[in-house]
Design a protein around this motif. Sequence first.
Motif, PDB file in Angstrom:
ATOM      1  N   SER A 128      34.602  50.896  33.640  1.00  0.00           N
ATOM      2  CA  SER A 128      35.946  51.024  34.184  1.00  0.00           C
ATOM      3  C   SER A 128      35.832  51.573  35.602  1.00  0.00           C
ATOM      4  CB  SER A 128      36.783  51.977  33.320  1.00  0.00           C
ATOM      5  OG  SER A 128      38.050  52.198  33.912  1.00  0.00           O
ATOM      6  N   VAL A 129      36.235  50.772  36.584  1.00  0.00           N
ATOM      7  CA  VAL A 129      36.122  51.157  37.991  1.00  0.00           C
ATOM      8  C   VAL A 129      37.414  51.853  38.409  1.00  0.00           C
ATOM      9  CG1 VAL A 129      35.599  50.343  40.315  1.00  0.00           C
ATOM     10  CG2 VAL A 129      34.698  49.113  38.331  1.00  0.00           C
ATOM     11  N   SER A 130      37.293  52.941  39.148  1.00  0.00           N
ATOM     12  CA  SER A 130      38.459  53.768  39.482  1.00  0.00           C
ATOM     13  C   SER A 130      39.310  53.153  40.586  1.00  0.00           C
ATOM     14  CB  SER A 130      37.996  55.171  39.900  1.00  0.00           C
ATOM     15  OG  SER A 130      37.151  55.098  41.042  1.00  0.00           O
ATOM     16  N   LEU A 131      39.676  51.883  40.416  1.00  0.00           N
ATOM     17  CA  LEU A 131      40.464  51.198  41.432  1.00  0.00           C
ATOM     18  C   LEU A 131      41.958  51.546  41.406  1.00  0.00           C
ATOM     19  CD1 LEU A 131      38.786  47.672  41.386  1.00  0.00           C
ATOM     20  CD2 LEU A 131      38.375  49.579  42.958  1.00  0.00           C
ATOM     21  N   PRO A 132      42.546  51.872  40.234  1.00  0.00           N
ATOM     22  CA  PRO A 132      43.978  52.193  40.244  1.00  0.00           C
ATOM     23  C   PRO A 132      44.362  53.314  41.200  1.00  0.00           C
ATOM     24  CG  PRO A 132      43.271  51.761  38.008  1.00  0.00           C
ATOM     25  CD  PRO A 132      42.028  51.773  38.852  1.00  0.00           C
ATOM     26  N   GLN A 133      43.439  54.225  41.483  1.00  0.00           N
ATOM     27  CA  GLN A 133      43.778  55.302  42.406  1.00  0.00           C
ATOM     28  C   GLN A 133      43.871  54.814  43.852  1.00  0.00           C
ATOM     29  OE1 GLN A 133      40.012  57.598  41.570  1.00  0.00           O
ATOM     30  NE2 GLN A 133      40.074  57.952  43.778  1.00  0.00           N
ATOM     31  N   TYR A 134      43.456  53.554  44.075  1.00  0.00           N
ATOM     32  CA  TYR A 134      43.567  52.969  45.412  1.00  0.00           C
ATOM     33  C   TYR A 134      44.680  51.919  45.478  1.00  0.00           C
ATOM     34  CZ  TYR A 134      39.115  55.297  46.013  1.00  0.00           C
ATOM     35  OH  TYR A 134      38.115  56.259  46.066  1.00  0.00           O
ATOM     36  N   ALA A 135      45.636  52.034  44.552  1.00  0.00           N
ATOM     37  CA  ALA A 135      46.790  51.138  44.551  1.00  0.00           C
ATOM     38  C   ALA A 135      47.595  51.317  45.841  1.00  0.00           C
ATOM     39  CB  ALA A 135      47.665  51.409  43.341  1.00  0.00           C
ATOM     40  N   ILE A 136      48.150  50.219  46.326  1.00  0.00           N
ATOM     41  CA  ILE A 136      49.022  50.236  47.504  1.00  0.00           C
ATOM     42  C   ILE A 136      50.348  49.622  47.104  1.00  0.00           C
ATOM     43  CG2 ILE A 136      49.355  49.390  49.860  1.00  0.00           C
ATOM     44  CD1 ILE A 136      46.344  49.403  50.212  1.00  0.00           C
ATOM     45  N   ASP A 137      51.414  50.374  47.283  1.00  0.00           N
ATOM     46  CA  ASP A 137      52.756  49.945  46.864  1.00  0.00           C
ATOM     47  C   ASP A 137      52.751  49.546  45.394  1.00  0.00           C
ATOM     48  OD1 ASP A 137      53.719  50.359  49.441  1.00  0.00           O
ATOM     49  OD2 ASP A 137      53.270  48.302  50.056  1.00  0.00           O
ATOM     50  N   ASN A 138      52.075  50.351  44.593  1.00  0.00           N
ATOM     51  CA  ASN A 138      51.995  50.190  43.139  1.00  0.00           C
ATOM     52  C   ASN A 138      51.229  48.933  42.703  1.00  0.00           C
ATOM     53  OD1 ASN A 138      53.543  52.559  42.516  1.00  0.00           O
ATOM     54  ND2 ASN A 138      55.388  51.408  43.089  1.00  0.00           N
ATOM     55  N   VAL A 139      50.446  48.348  43.594  1.00  0.00           N
ATOM     56  CA  VAL A 139      49.628  47.183  43.261  1.00  0.00           C
ATOM     57  C   VAL A 139      48.163  47.578  43.316  1.00  0.00           C
ATOM     58  CG1 VAL A 139      48.946  44.863  43.957  1.00  0.00           C
ATOM     59  CG2 VAL A 139      51.343  45.548  44.094  1.00  0.00           C
ATOM     60  N   ASN A 140      47.466  47.401  42.193  1.00  0.00           N
ATOM     61  CA  ASN A 140      46.044  47.719  42.132  1.00  0.00           C
ATOM     62  C   ASN A 140      45.212  46.623  42.795  1.00  0.00           C
ATOM     63  OD1 ASN A 140      46.578  50.028  40.607  1.00  0.00           O
ATOM     64  ND2 ASN A 140      46.306  48.951  38.668  1.00  0.00           N
ATOM     65  N   PRO A 141      44.092  46.984  43.399  1.00  0.00           N
ATOM     66  CA  PRO A 141      43.192  45.952  43.926  1.00  0.00           C
ATOM     67  C   PRO A 141      42.398  45.297  42.811  1.00  0.00           C
ATOM     68  CG  PRO A 141      42.239  48.116  44.266  1.00  0.00           C
ATOM     69  CD  PRO A 141      43.601  48.341  43.678  1.00  0.00           C
ATOM     70  N   ASN A 142      41.962  44.062  43.055  1.00  0.00           N
ATOM     71  CA  ASN A 142      41.097  43.337  42.133  1.00  0.00           C
ATOM     72  C   ASN A 142      39.715  43.167  42.755  1.00  0.00           C
ATOM     73  OD1 ASN A 142      43.239  42.839  40.257  1.00  0.00           O
ATOM     74  ND2 ASN A 142      43.975  41.231  41.637  1.00  0.00           N
ATOM     75  N   ILE A 143      38.713  42.965  41.915  1.00  0.00           N
ATOM     76  CA  ILE A 143      37.343  42.789  42.388  1.00  0.00           C
ATOM     77  C   ILE A 143      37.113  41.331  42.770  1.00  0.00           C
ATOM     78  CG2 ILE A 143      34.900  42.995  41.800  1.00  0.00           C
ATOM     79  CD1 ILE A 143      35.729  45.124  39.715  1.00  0.00           C
ATOM     80  N   SER A 144      36.685  41.098  44.019  1.00  0.00           N
ATOM     81  CA  SER A 144      36.365  39.748  44.489  1.00  0.00           C
ATOM     82  C   SER A 144      34.873  39.443  44.402  1.00  0.00           C
ATOM     83  CB  SER A 144      36.808  39.564  45.946  1.00  0.00           C
ATOM     84  OG  SER A 144      38.198  39.617  46.087  1.00  0.00           O
ATOM     85  N   ASN A 145      34.045  40.445  44.653  1.00  0.00           N
ATOM     86  CA  ASN A 145      32.598  40.233  44.659  1.00  0.00           C
ATOM     87  C   ASN A 145      31.917  41.589  44.765  1.00  0.00           C
ATOM     88  OD1 ASN A 145      30.238  38.681  44.625  1.00  0.00           O
ATOM     89  ND2 ASN A 145      30.103  38.621  46.850  1.00  0.00           N
ATOM     90  N   ILE A 146      30.672  41.654  44.346  1.00  0.00           N
ATOM     91  CA  ILE A 146      29.867  42.862  44.498  1.00  0.00           C
ATOM     92  C   ILE A 146      28.592  42.475  45.231  1.00  0.00           C
ATOM     93  CG2 ILE A 146      28.662  44.737  43.332  1.00  0.00           C
ATOM     94  CD1 ILE A 146      30.611  44.467  41.008  1.00  0.00           C
ATOM     95  N   VAL A 147      28.372  43.051  46.399  1.00  0.00           N
ATOM     96  CA  VAL A 147      27.235  42.710  47.246  1.00  0.00           C
ATOM     97  C   VAL A 147      26.245  43.866  47.242  1.00  0.00           C
ATOM     98  CG1 VAL A 147      26.493  42.002  49.548  1.00  0.00           C
ATOM     99  CG2 VAL A 147      28.756  41.325  48.712  1.00  0.00           C
ATOM    100  N   ASP A 148      24.993  43.565  46.935  1.00  0.00           N
ATOM    101  CA  ASP A 148      23.962  44.593  46.900  1.00  0.00           C
ATOM    102  C   ASP A 148      23.599  45.017  48.323  1.00  0.00           C
ATOM    103  OD1 ASP A 148      21.836  46.249  46.290  1.00  0.00           O
ATOM    104  OD2 ASP A 148      20.867  44.821  44.943  1.00  0.00           O
ATOM    105  N   MET A 149      23.764  46.297  48.627  1.00  0.00           N
ATOM    106  CA  MET A 149      23.393  46.844  49.930  1.00  0.00           C
ATOM    107  C   MET A 149      22.040  47.531  49.889  1.00  0.00           C
ATOM    108  SD  MET A 149      27.137  48.476  50.911  1.00  0.00           S
ATOM    109  CE  MET A 149      26.873  48.656  52.684  1.00  0.00           C
ATOM    110  N   GLY A 150      21.411  47.590  48.683  1.00  0.00           N
ATOM    111  CA  GLY A 150      20.145  48.286  48.529  1.00  0.00           C
ATOM    112  C   GLY A 150      20.333  49.780  48.432  1.00  0.00           C
ATOM    113  N   ASN A 151      19.257  50.478  48.071  1.00  0.00           N
ATOM    114  CA  ASN A 151      19.282  51.947  47.994  1.00  0.00           C
ATOM    115  C   ASN A 151      20.413  52.467  47.122  1.00  0.00           C
ATOM    116  OD1 ASN A 151      17.030  52.283  49.722  1.00  0.00           O
ATOM    117  ND2 ASN A 151      18.352  51.971  51.511  1.00  0.00           N
ATOM    118  N   ASN A 152      20.606  51.840  45.940  1.00  0.00           N
ATOM    119  CA  ASN A 152      21.600  52.289  44.975  1.00  0.00           C
ATOM    120  C   ASN A 152      23.019  52.249  45.538  1.00  0.00           C
ATOM    121  OD1 ASN A 152      22.391  53.298  42.399  1.00  0.00           O
ATOM    122  ND2 ASN A 152      22.553  55.365  43.255  1.00  0.00           N
TER     123      ASN A 152
END
Length: 395
Positions: A177-201
């Motif tokens: 469960s990713v803590s995205l609801p706390q980054y809601a804007i105007d009561n709209v939560n963000p959705n995940i589009s992609n996850i890009v590996d940046m290395g180093n954890n």
Amino acid sequence: MKKYFFSAALIALASCMTLTSCSDDDNNEQGGSPSVTNPKEVSFIVTSGDPTTDLTGGVYMKVYNNLTTNKNGETVYGAADAVKSYDSFTQVTYNKNSGIFTGYIYARGASAQGIGSMKAGLRSYKVENGKLTEVGSPVLVTAFGNTGTFGTYSYAAQISQPYSMVVDKNGAGNNISVSLPQYAIDNVNPNISNIVDMGNNQVAMVLNYSNRDSAAVAICDYNLNVKKVIYDNRIGTSVGAMRSVRYTLSGADDNGNVYVFAGSSATDGKVGALRIKKGETEFDKNYQFNIFAVSDGYRFRKAFHISGSKFLLEFYLDKNKYGNMDASGKMAVVDMDTKTLTWVTGLPDASTVSFGWGDGYAGAYYLPVAAPTRMGGGSGNGGGWNHGGNGNHGG
């Protein structure tokens, strides 16, 4: 001797030869310099299904060796020496760090002989003695849109819920469960589009808001704990879609720079790309690539890394039709360093074929091509691989 295995979700007629694509040059997990790989040391993972069954016929998988050898007139689907999954895959990935090949099962493609009717999930495989062997048991998910890899993990992110199923190299899944609801804007939560590996954890989790046309990225660790979210309105939202499938619109180059693309913004000037430089966690204020200006007004649905600083973009066929159900297949290579675009020539007419899930290797992109079967549930693409010059465009 290290082997590199290539993957692409290829759903083709049973009589078609379907070959996979390739992983990028051998970048290490920290985004270091690639090493050179002899094509003869490369293996293909071939995945083939039968569109006449509408995702109910399962898939066959076969490993081929030697990228330099043409394979013509062969059938993978139903072949005695291929490994069968009773469940059909709409997407696949290959993790070069763990050596795990993952098939993603849309619920409509789940078989009663497989994971169970109308159940979505993931199957993990590794190559042993030239054949794919399943790792662990299938991992069930509620739903998924975007899929990919980072670190030694494969993942499937839900479309409209802040969850991502993360599967390790042993086939064990953890629905985070990713803590995205706390980054809601105007009561709209963000959705995940992609996850890009940046290395180093560390990963760049590209986000999209249904009520905003701007870029957003969450900087997270490999456990998907959000450290910060950054925003930029110089480009539009970064999400590519066809029905329920979510396509890549972001990625890292060979030097570890992350590029975030916006391909279908209704605002012309927002069709382009931004950069997060290697080692940074902010958008580069000195970098913006206005792709709309160099594409003659075409918008695009997909962006995949080839090698170096070059990406392959798949554009919509009509300048005025760039929605979820509209046709795409016009290809171009963009150089993110020089901010130039080159249209790909020699491909079959995109209105008569379908392009599958390809991949880049050693300066070329290997693009699966097949009959234009559009199956339900958002598989969207399928095809045999057009081995040789057609469809392969490098730097």
